[in-house]
Design an enzyme around this catalytic site. Structure first.
Site, PDB file in Angstrom:
ATOM      1  N   LYS A  87       0.815  -1.226   0.000  1.00 29.72           N
ATOM      2  CA  LYS A  87       0.000   0.000   0.000  1.00 29.72           C
ATOM      3  C   LYS A  87       0.850   1.278   0.000  1.00 29.72           C
ATOM      4  O   LYS A  87       0.456   2.291  -0.558  1.00 29.72           O
ATOM      5  CB  LYS A  87      -0.948   0.000   1.199  1.00 29.72           C
ATOM      6  CG  LYS A  87      -2.107  -0.973   1.010  1.00 29.72           C
ATOM      7  CD  LYS A  87      -3.212  -0.725   2.012  1.00 29.72           C
ATOM      8  CE  LYS A  87      -4.443  -1.538   1.682  1.00 29.72           C
ATOM      9  NZ  LYS A  87      -4.262  -2.984   1.912  1.00 29.72           N
ATOM     10  N   GLU A 109     -10.008   7.400   3.163  1.00 31.29           N
ATOM     11  CA  GLU A 109     -10.944   6.495   3.825  1.00 31.29           C
ATOM     12  C   GLU A 109     -10.161   5.252   4.227  1.00 31.29           C
ATOM     13  O   GLU A 109      -9.144   4.923   3.617  1.00 31.29           O
ATOM     14  CB  GLU A 109     -12.059   6.100   2.855  1.00 31.29           C
ATOM     15  CG  GLU A 109     -11.723   4.945   1.877  1.00 31.29           C
ATOM     16  CD  GLU A 109     -10.550   5.216   0.934  1.00 31.29           C
ATOM     17  OE1 GLU A 109     -10.259   6.399   0.667  1.00 31.29           O
ATOM     18  OE2 GLU A 109      -9.917   4.242   0.482  1.00 31.29           O
ATOM     19  N   SER A 376       1.872  -9.758  -0.996  1.00 31.24           N
ATOM     20  CA  SER A 376       1.504  -8.335  -0.867  1.00 31.24           C
ATOM     21  C   SER A 376       1.803  -7.732   0.503  1.00 31.24           C
ATOM     22  O   SER A 376       1.987  -6.525   0.614  1.00 31.24           O
ATOM     23  CB  SER A 376       0.034  -8.134  -1.220  1.00 31.24           C
ATOM     24  OG  SER A 376      -0.794  -8.990  -0.458  1.00 31.24           O
TER      25      SER A 376
HETATM   26  C1  LIG Z   1      -5.066  -4.025   1.346  1.00 24.68           C
HETATM   27  C2  LIG Z   1      -4.361  -5.269   1.071  1.00 24.68           C
HETATM   28  C3  LIG Z   1      -4.713  -6.116  -0.001  1.00 24.68           C
HETATM   29  C4  LIG Z   1      -5.887  -5.862  -0.895  1.00 24.68           C
HETATM   30  O1  LIG Z   1      -5.892  -4.665  -1.581  1.00 24.68           O
HETATM   31  P1  LIG Z   1      -5.637  -4.592  -3.157  1.00 24.68           P
HETATM   32  O2  LIG Z   1      -5.946  -3.181  -3.491  1.00 24.68           O
HETATM   33  O3  LIG Z   1      -6.552  -5.567  -3.802  1.00 24.68           O
HETATM   34  O4  LIG Z   1      -4.218  -4.935  -3.376  1.00 24.68           O
HETATM   35  C5  LIG Z   1      -3.936  -7.245  -0.229  1.00 24.68           C
HETATM   36  N1  LIG Z   1      -2.891  -7.559   0.571  1.00 24.68           N
HETATM   37  C6  LIG Z   1      -2.534  -6.782   1.604  1.00 24.68           C
HETATM   38  C7  LIG Z   1      -1.368  -7.185   2.441  1.00 24.68           C
HETATM   39  C8  LIG Z   1      -3.244  -5.618   1.900  1.00 24.68           C
HETATM   40  O5  LIG Z   1      -2.881  -4.856   2.939  1.00 24.68           O
END
Ligand SMILES: *Cc1c(COP(=O)(O)O)cnc(C)c1O
Length: 391
Positions: A87, A109, A376
């Site tokens: 993020k 938000e 992610s």
């Molecule tokens: C917020 C988040 C997601 C999902 O958000 P996307 O916009 O679909 O990437 C996925 N993995 C993690 C670790 C997150 O914090």
């Protein structure tokens, strides 16, 4: 740059009241100007390296690969970024844009609080005034993230109307944006919302795929066979996918949260089970009732429970360029344990959805095939929740 007009086939667009459209036009023209400005790109690259800690590794998960016994599994280590997830790539990009536009105040938000924390972080970095809208229900569920945002100097405003959750926090932020656009920038957290947000978030997240492409060519001397990523709004997934979209031989798989199962009402599988509609100012696949109102959604992963999905994913699904599948809470939890034990990496429960599907795919493939999974985020934030679930 592709999709400059804000459309991905029939998806995307800007379905908002006129007052908001005027404000978004200012963001759009500035974004397209600065994203090609060498000075801006140099500043972005500086903070990507020095603050986020890029580039992060494309890690060959050797023990996981051996255990599964099929294709080679590589992990793109977004979990190693400052603040522990992808993020921050987007919040650093957007705050730099806001700064160039002369804005002094950032609003955002947040649902579970992760985007709020990533936003508060970059506001502290640049001394920006920061207001985060969060549904009152969510502020109670995510007390620790509220405290984190406050530690970073942000003001967290609990939203007390409607369902008092993310949807209402978005509405509150949009109202503030229209009223205070002179000095305020709305920093949106995923590849969703009205134009230009989906394309802007994609461009700032594409650093993931650009690095991965360079890294896999360096170690394997060829492109991967599969890219796999979890899809909430779709920002980490589009960030990985986009730099490979024209490489038709690279298969793209987005993994949605099936929650307690696709045969229940407790999931957030917007592509798998949704229909075309307008949500938060853009057209996409969405889980909606007969009046077009978003349905309640569920996932074990707070970052995945959104009743819609980015327009670019909606388009790749419709055109067949991407495949969209789903993974249940239970399957994600199994993958969370597997990766932790097998590689010494505790993944975010969101990312565990991608790992779970990668394991399924790898098993069916020969050892010469290559899969890149987007890891992610890290799972430290989820350890307490998982402990309570299994005890
Ligand atoms: C917020 C988040 C997601 C999902 O958000 P996307 O916009 O679909 O990437 C996925 N993995 C993690 C670790 C997150 O914090």
């Amino acid at each position: 740059m592709k999709n400059k007009n804000g459309y991905f086939g029939e998806f995307g667009g800007c379905y908002v009241p006129e007052a908001l459209e005027t404000v978004l036009k200012e963001v759009e023209s500035n974004f397209f100007k600065y994203i090609e400005d060498p000075d801006f790109l140099e500043e972005l690259a500086y903070y990507q390296k020095q603050f986020i800690g890029r580039e992060n590794p494309l890690y060959f998960a050797e023990r996981l690969t051996e255990k599964v016994g099929g294709a080679k599994i590589y992990l793109k280590r977004e979990d190693l970024n400052h603040t522990g997830a992808h993020k921050i790539n987007n919040t650093v990009g957007q705050v730099l844009l806001a700064k160039r536009m002369g804005k002094k105040r950032i609003i955002a938000e947040t649902g579970a609080g992760q985007h709020g924390v990533a936003t508060a972080t970059v506001c502290a970095l640049f001394g920006m005034d920061c207001t985060i809208y969060m549904g009152e229900v969510d502020t109670k569920r995510q007390e620790l993230n509220v405290f984190r945002m406050e530690l970073l100097g942000a003001k967290v405003v609990p939203v007390t109307f409607g369902t008092k959750t993310l949807k209402d926090a978005v509405d509150a932020a949009l109202i503030d944006f229209v009223e205070n656009a002179d000095d305020t920038f709305y920093l949106l957290g995923s590849a969703v919302g009205p134009h230009p947000y989906p394309i802007m978030v994609r461009e700032f997240q594409s650093v993931i795929g650009s690095e991965a492409r360079r890294q896999i060519l360096e170690v394997e001397n060829r492109l991967p066979d599969y890219l796999i990523a979890a899809v909430g709004g779709g920002s980490n997934a589009i960030g990985l996918f986009h730099p490979f979209v024209d490489d038709q031989e690279v298969k793209i798989i987005g993994v949605e949260p099936a929650g307690k199962g696709l045969d229940t009402t407790e999931h957030a599988a917007s592509i798998s089970l949704g229909s075309v509609g307008v949500l938060h100012g853009f057209k996409c696949y969405t889980l909606q009732d007969e009046d077009g109102e978003p349905l309640p959604v569920h996932s074990i992963a707070a970052g995945l429970d959104y009743p819609g999905v980015g327009p670019e994913h909606s388009y790749y699904h419709q055109s067949g360029r991407g495949e969209y599948v789903s993974i249940t809470d239970k399957e994600a939890l199994d993958a969370f344990f597997t990766l932790s034990k097998c590689e010494g990496i505790i993944p975010a429960i969101e990312s565990s959805h991608a790992i779970a599907h990668a394991i399924k795919v790898a098993k069916e493939l020969t050892k010469d095939k290559i899969i890149i999974v987007n890891l992610s985020g890290r799972g430290d934030k989820d350890v307490q929740q998982v402990k309570e679930m299994i005890s």
